[in-house]
Structures are given as structure tokens and as C-alpha cells.
Design an enzyme around this catalytic site. Sequence first.
Site, short mmCIF file in Angstrom:
data_model
loop_
_atom_site.label_atom_id
_atom_site.label_comp_id
_atom_site.label_asym_id
_atom_site.label_seq_id
_atom_site.Cartn_x
_atom_site.Cartn_y
_atom_site.Cartn_z
N SER A 1 0.90 -1.33 0.23
CA SER A 1 -0.10 -0.04 0.43
C SER A 1 0.81 1.24 -0.18
CB SER A 1 -1.06 0.07 1.24
OG SER A 1 -2.22 0.96 0.57
N GLU B 1 -8.50 -5.54 -4.26
CA GLU B 1 -8.56 -4.73 -3.36
C GLU B 1 -9.39 -3.95 -3.27
OE1 GLU B 1 -4.88 -4.12 -3.01
OE2 GLU B 1 -4.18 -4.64 -4.57
N HIS C 1 -7.11 -6.04 -0.12
CA HIS C 1 -6.34 -5.40 0.10
C HIS C 1 -5.20 -5.22 1.22
CE1 HIS C 1 -3.38 -1.71 -0.07
NE2 HIS C 1 -3.18 -1.34 1.27
#
Length: 536
Positions: free
Chosen positions: A223, A341, A443
Amino acid sequence: MDHLHLDRRGLIAGAGAVLALASGPALAAARPGPVVATTYGKVRGAAGDGVQVFKGVRYGADTGPLRFMPPQPPKPWTGVVDALAYGAACPQGKGEDGEALSEDCLFLNIWTPAKAGKSGLADGQKRPVMVYIHGGAYNTGSGASPWYDGTKLAKRGDVVVVTVNHRLNAFGYLYLARLFDHPSVADSGNAGQLDLVLALQWVRDNIAAFGGDPGKVMLFGQSGGGAKIATLMAMPAAKGLFHRAATMSGQQVTAAGPFNATKRAKGFVDKLGIKDLAALRALPADQFLAGLKAVDPIAGSGGVYMGPVLDERSLTRHPFFPDAAPQSLDVPMMCGNTHDETRGFVGYDKSLMTLTWEQVVEKLPAQFNARIDIDPATVVAAYRKIYPHYTPADVYFAAGTAGRSWKAAIIQDEERAKAGAPAFAYQLDWRAPKDGGVWGAPHTLDMQLVFGNFDAPGVITGSGPDAVAMHERLADTFVAFAQTGDPNNPSIPKWEPYTLPKRQTLVFDNTTRMEDDPRGAERELFNKVPFTQFGT
């Protein structure tokens, strides 16, 4: 940032201290281990189960007196300092449970399988070094998360694992150079990135004493951590400090330009009602953070964005525009994302599973968040044609993922391929077992699987045989990449680097496989419009 949680001990503890040490069970449970001499002084770690652990090792001076300025090395110390507990994290909304928050936050943590001997950890081995840079969108996080504990990875791969804290949010990325004509703020927009450069210089100069090879330093980050790594790949000061790079669900195609960064800085300062630089510097950390509640003047909503800035000093070009930064083309790269995600951005809200087609059209623009300016009805119609078996929720999450972050990963892959220095592209399809698998591969899942800390709070991998197998496969792949710059190893099929027009991608799943241009129809759909990096 709805709640400001600052541990006052953390705000004041750093002045003059060599290490910020937490009290409580974590410290009491640590067994004193070997002593290692660093360039600034000796530190004593904790003896673990086959791994020596050093927490809260100082790599930079207190940044409180250096607010808005580049970091400085720490003052050398005498004697032996215990490195048995994590150092403070940069002030933010809320840190890890019990974590001190302080501007005195330049600390790193080391897990090494090196054996203690008569002279520290100099056992004659030169192990690859895996430096993990945490996520949190430049705003939050620290290297102290239980998710990032490096014990399992260090033991399995015989590698040295490092995590790092640095300045975040406005402490690390508030660009004041055009608001205040003062040389002390010329680098304020990238102070957090310069902290990372200083940390990597520390690794270069010291990691051999911990059993690591300073010539085999791999950066990996998920990220915001991946975005920080992509930015480092374009920073001249970082050249030569790392030798492999892996961005995981986090890309930085372009940085903020100086004009937009100045508008954000003005919004931040106006929110605080402060016009004087000295007063801004003197503001207590908790009051200073209140400026982040200003509405972002570029996005027109949400809190004001903070991130790296094209300041023509430490960052003189965008990381992947108009091409991949030439200075890092000799650095092997992995670039990946998870298939789903966006399913990780919604708080696992099951009500989204019952969306109607009309609601998907209504909600998609918020997921695109100005990155992709395209008619949502057109997108939904295209997805219904590409994937006729998809439910409205499936389309919402798939299109949100493609328009939000996946596009940036493709740009990084393609720019590397065009430059003749292709990346190894991956996609994680393995479905987490949470709630029967309805969240797919959201994610953070790739990072959770690489570290394999199944019992850490919030980890959704489970600890069943499939999760263990995926952890081992991903860990072995990342370790192989750290060792040689090539991720190929016996646990995966032959992984070809990403080239055009094939777009080879390794798909991690229970049956891991190579695919050419997975989701190619989605890629072509979003190629109709340009991608705008959030923050730009």
C-alpha cells in the site's frame, strides 16, 4: 482523522533519549541477547527462538527540534543501550495498542537468524536484507505492527528483516517552501522520504554487524509502503542504497506538483489559524495534527492529502512519468496487487453484497475518487458483458479495484517493459477464508501471507493448510528475489518478467500459474481515460 490519540509520554520521552522504550509485558518478556556495535553505539537485543531481535534502534535524531527539516544522524552514545521494545511512531490519529507517539520517531527494528558469538553477531554469513516499509497512505502506521513481525520470515529464509518508522502526514510531507521564504522548509514536502533515505544509509553502514549483506538490500512494502518505494526509485539520494524493490498494492506514478502541494499546505495552515512559521513549529503535536482535518482543496472532499512532492530538490522527476525513473532501471522490481483490492476498503460491510445495479452506478465514482473520470454506467455495462455471471457486488468491487489502484500497477509494469527493464508482475487471487471467502483477495492480503503472522490481530488468512502453503510459497518467492534479484524458486512455475504485448503475470492461488494479460478486457476498458494518481 476523527480521533486524535497521543500518548503524552511518547511526546516528551524522546528529548535526549537514545531509544524510546515501552514499558509493560513486552519488555518484561524479552530475554537479553547479544550486544552489537553500531556506528553510533552498542545495542543489546533479545534472544528469540532461533532469531535475535533488536527493537527501537535509533537511526536518526529527534525530529521535534527539526520539524519540517531533513533528518540528522543521532548523537553517538556510550555504554550499551537495550533494544528490547519498539520505539515511538510518528504522531497520527491512533497508533498500535500501547504504542507511544512522538516526533522522536526515527527508529528501526531488526530480526536476524545470525548466531551470537564472541564478537556480537559476526558469524561470517552475509544474508540478504529485507527492509519492509509500512503502509498507511503516508499518514499512519509504524513498523511495530504485529502483522510485520519478522521472526517467521527471517527463520524460514535465513534473511535479515528490518522494519522502520519515519515521519508521516504533515510532519513528513507538508510542503511549505512556497508559503514561507525560509531555507529551513525547503525540503519539508519530502522530509518523510528523506527519513527513509537516512534509514537505508544506516542499513548500509551497520547491517553487516547483524549478519546482513549491505550489497543485497531489498525494499518491499504494501500500500503506502509500496508507493514510498516507487518514490525512492526516483530520488537521487536513494540511489545505490537498495538493490531490489517490490511494490505490493501500492504505486506512485506521479507525485504532487508544487502548486497543488502549496494549496494543500495553505488549507492546512488556515485550518490551524496560524500564519507564522515559528508558531507553526512550536505548536504541540496534537494541535498540529488538527490541520489534517482541512478539506482537501484539490479533491474537494475528505481530509487534506499529504504525500511526496515534486520539489526540484530531493525529488526532481515523477517516479513513473513520463517513463520509469532511469536511475533505478538496474534495480530488479516486483510489482503486484490483489485481485479484489477494494473489498479491503469497505470495513467488511456485508450490506454491500446486496447492491442493486442502480446502486453500483451511484457508488462507483466514490471508489474511482477522481483517479479515473469515466461514466459509471458505461463501466457497469462493460463489466456485465465481460463477466455475465458477476453479481452487482462483484462488478462494484472489480471495477472499483481496476479504477482505483490496479491501473497504476499496470503503468509501472508497462513503463519498466518499455525501458527494457521489466518488472515481475503478480496478482494474488487466493481467497481469504473470512466469512466464507466472500471478500476474495482484498487489500493487505499479500502482505499478511508473506509475513505469515496468522495469529496477529486483524489477520484474515486463517491458519489452515491452504494458508500455510500460500505463506510458504510467497515467502520463498520474496526471499529468492532478495537473494538473487530473480523471484524464481521451486515453489512456483517459471516466472517470466512482464513484457509487451504479452504482459506476463504470475497469479498466486492454490494452483499458482502464469497468465498473459489477466483481466485484459478490464485493462482496455480503463485505457479509454487517463489515470490520475491521487494526490497529483
